[in-house]
Design a protein around this motif. Structure first.
Motif, mmCIF file in Angstrom:
data_model
loop_
_atom_site.group_PDB
_atom_site.id
_atom_site.type_symbol
_atom_site.label_atom_id
_atom_site.label_comp_id
_atom_site.label_asym_id
_atom_site.label_seq_id
_atom_site.Cartn_x
_atom_site.Cartn_y
_atom_site.Cartn_z
ATOM 1 N N LEU A 6 0.817 -1.215 0.000
ATOM 2 C CA LEU A 6 0.000 0.000 0.000
ATOM 3 C C LEU A 6 0.848 1.261 0.000
ATOM 4 O O LEU A 6 0.390 2.321 -0.411
ATOM 5 N N ILE A 7 2.070 1.151 0.470
ATOM 6 C CA ILE A 7 2.960 2.301 0.534
ATOM 7 C C ILE A 7 3.922 2.223 -0.655
ATOM 8 O O ILE A 7 4.684 1.267 -0.783
ATOM 9 N N PRO A 8 3.892 3.219 -1.544
ATOM 10 C CA PRO A 8 4.768 3.179 -2.719
ATOM 11 C C PRO A 8 6.233 3.357 -2.331
ATOM 12 O O PRO A 8 6.564 3.940 -1.302
ATOM 13 N N HIS A 9 7.105 2.847 -3.180
ATOM 14 C CA HIS A 9 8.547 3.038 -3.006
ATOM 15 C C HIS A 9 8.904 4.486 -3.349
ATOM 16 O O HIS A 9 8.108 5.210 -3.946
ATOM 17 N N CYS A 10 10.116 4.887 -3.013
ATOM 18 C CA CYS A 10 10.560 6.261 -3.269
ATOM 19 C C CYS A 10 10.428 6.628 -4.744
ATOM 20 O O CYS A 10 9.929 7.708 -5.069
ATOM 21 N N ARG A 11 10.890 5.785 -5.625
ATOM 22 C CA ARG A 11 10.846 6.092 -7.058
ATOM 23 C C ARG A 11 9.399 6.347 -7.500
ATOM 24 O O ARG A 11 9.116 7.303 -8.220
ATOM 25 N N ASP A 12 8.485 5.504 -7.049
ATOM 26 C CA ASP A 12 7.071 5.669 -7.399
ATOM 27 C C ASP A 12 6.502 6.945 -6.784
ATOM 28 O O ASP A 12 5.741 7.677 -7.421
ATOM 29 N N THR A 13 6.869 7.219 -5.545
ATOM 30 C CA THR A 13 6.377 8.412 -4.862
ATOM 31 C C THR A 13 6.858 9.673 -5.575
ATOM 32 O O THR A 13 6.078 10.600 -5.794
ATOM 33 N N GLN A 14 8.113 9.708 -5.959
ATOM 34 C CA GLN A 14 8.636 10.882 -6.648
ATOM 35 C C GLN A 14 7.966 11.078 -8.000
ATOM 36 O O GLN A 14 7.647 12.211 -8.384
#
Length: 63
Positions: A6-14
């Motif tokens: 449910l919590i995106p990775h850094c790359r996805d979040t950016q």
């Protein structure tokens, strides 16, 4: 653990933060990004940098 998906990775979040500059994210996606930002200082800094750039570009457009 299933909650980690449910919590995106850094790359996805950016990527999502960048997309949010141009279009509105869905409520679920916005919530997922917020949760990630609560736990990641690097992405929080990236988000603040995007805000500064957006404001600078808006000011340039007014001049």
């Amino acid at each position: 653990m299933p909650y980690k998906r449910l919590i995106p990775h850094c790359r996805d979040t950016q990527l999502l933060l960048s997309q949010a500059q141009d279009c509105r994210l869905s409520p679920l996606t916005r919530a997922r990004v917020r949760v990630h930002l609560w736990t990641c200082e690097a992405c929080t800094t990236f988000s603040r940098q995007l805000d500064v750039l957006r404001l600078a570009m808006q000011k340039l457009g007014r001049d």
